[in-house]
Write an enzyme that holds these catalytic residues in place. Structure first.
Site: not given
Ligand SMILES: NC(=O)c1ccc[n+]([C@@H]2O[C@H](COP(=O)([O-])OP(=O)(O)OC[C@H]3O[C@@H](n4cnc5c(N)ncnc54)[C@H](O)[C@@H]3O)[C@@H](O)[C@H]2O)c1
Length: 274
Positions: A142, A154
Site C-alpha cells: 500500500s 495497517y
Molecule cells: N482499496 C484501497 O484503497 C487499497 C489501497 C492500498 C492497498 N490496498 C490493498 O489491496 C489489497 C486488496 O484490497 P481491496 O481494496 O481490493 O479490498 P477488497 O476487500 O475489495 O478485496 C480483498 C479480498 O481479499 C479477501 N481476503 C481478505 N482476507 C483474506 C484471507 N485471510 N484469505 C483469503 N482472502 C482474504 C477478501 O475476501 C476480498 O475479496 C489489500 O491487501 C489492501 O490492503 C487497498
C-alpha cells in the site's frame, strides 16, 4: 515477464476489488487463473465472469492457513499447471487504534496482511526455483507501506510487505524470478465494508461516543476510497508492471510529497561528513 499468454496466475483475494481487477487484466492477456479468497459467493461470481475468457479455478482459502494453502497449491497446479505468476494480494483494512489495540488485533492484521504474503512466498518460491522457468511475484502492500499515518497496525503490516518484497527481489533475481510490490493509493473497492464483515474479526468495546466517531470516520474513509482509482485500472497497471519487471507499482501521486518529506528526513539524519 513479457509473455503472459498461457501462463498460470495464482491470485489471493482474487474474488473482489483489486485482486479481481488483476485477474481481469491477466485474463485478457490469455493467462489461466487460480483465484483464492475467503468469500465463496464472490469466488463463484468471479469464476462465472472470467471463465468466458480463460480457464479459471477457484478455491476457498484463508491465506493464514499454511496447511490448507499447500493443499490448494497442489490441487490448483494439478488442474492448471505450474504457477508462474503469484499475486499475494489478500488483505484487510482495519485493526484498532493505539488506545484499543490488543494482541488479537495485531495477530489478525499481521496474520492476513503480512503472514498471508509470507505463506504465499513460502508455498510457491521453492517450486518456482526448482522448476527453473521464468516467474513473477506481485505483493500488494500500500502507499501506507511507504509512509506512515493511515493506522499503526495497517502501516506496520504494509511496511513489512514492502521490505519483504525489496529483499525478495534481490534474492530471486539470479533465478530469473521477478518481484514487484504494488503500493496503491486510494482504490475504489469495498475493502472497508469487507473488513467490517470479516468473520471472526476481533471486536473493540467502544463507548456510544466512540461508536458515533468511528461511524463518521468510516463514512469519510469510504467516500474517499470511492473516488479512488478503479480496480480494473490497477489491474492494468499490475499487468504492465509485471511485463516490465518493475519493482514498485504505484497507482497515483497522492503520497508523492509525503515520500519526499520522509526521504528528506532520513537523508537529513545521516551525520554530516560520513
Ligand atoms: N482499496 C484501497 O484503497 C487499497 C489501497 C492500498 C492497498 N490496498 C490493498 O489491496 C489489497 C486488496 O484490497 P481491496 O481494496 O481490493 O479490498 P477488497 O476487500 O475489495 O478485496 C480483498 C479480498 O481479499 C479477501 N481476503 C481478505 N482476507 C483474506 C484471507 N485471510 N484469505 C483469503 N482472502 C482474504 C477478501 O475476501 C476480498 O475479496 C489489500 O491487501 C489492501 O490492503 C487497498
Amino acid at each position: 515477464m513479457e509473455r503472459i499468454e498461457g501462463k498460470t496466475a495464482f491470485i489471493t483475494g482474487g474474488a473482489r476489488g483489486i485482486g479481481l481487477g488483476i485477474a481481469r487484466a491477466f485474463a485478457r492477456e490469455g493467462a489461466k487463473l487460480i483465484l483464492v479468497d475467503i468469500d465463496e459467493a464472490a469466488l463463484k461470481a468471479a469464476r462465472a465472469e472470467l471463465s468466458e475468457r480463460t480457464s479459471v479455478e477457484t478455491f476457498a482459502l484463508d491465506v493464514r492457513d499454511r496447511e490448507a494453502y499447500a493443499r490448494v497449491a497442489d490441487e490448483a497446479e494439478a488442474r492448471l499447471g505450474p504457477v508462474s505468476i503469484l499475486c499475494n494480494n489478500a488483505g484487510v483494512a482495519g485493526g484498532a487504534g493505539v488506545t484499543h489495540m490488543t494482541y488479537a488485533h495485531w495477530d489478525w492484521v499481521m496474520g492476513i496482511n503480512l503472514n498471508g504474503v509470507i505463506n504465499g512466498v513460502q508455498t510457491f518460491v521453492p517450486r518456482m526455483i526448482k522448476r527453473k522457468t521464468a516467474a513473477h511475484i506481485v505483493n500488494t502492500a500500500s502507499g501506507a507501506g511507504l509512509v506512515a499515518g493511515v493506522g499503526l497496525l495497517y502501516n506496520t503490516s504494509k511496511f513489512a510487505v514492502v521490505g519483504l518484497s525489496e529483499a525478495l527481489r534481490g534474492e530471486l533475481e539470479p533465478f530469473g524470478i521477478g518481484v514487484s510490490v504494488l503500493c496503491p493509493g486510494p482504490v475504489a473497492t469495498s475493502i472497508l465494508q469487507n473488513t467490517l464483515a470479516f468473520p471472526g474479526r476481533p471486536q473493540i468495546a467502544l463507548t456510544p461516543e466512540e461508536v458515533e466517531m468511528s461511524e463518521k470516520t468510516n463514512k469519510l474513509f469510504s467516500d474517499y476510497l470511492s473516488k479512488g482509482v478503479p480496480p480494473d485500472e490497477v489491474g492494468r497497471m499490475v499487468l504492465a508492471g509485471v511485463k516490465a519487471n518493475r519493482l514498485y507499482i504505484l497507482t497515483d501521486r497522492v503520497i508523492g510529497s509525503f515520500i519526499t518529506a520522509r526521504t528528506k528526513a532520513i537523508l537529513d539524519a545521516i551525520p554530516a561528513g560520513s
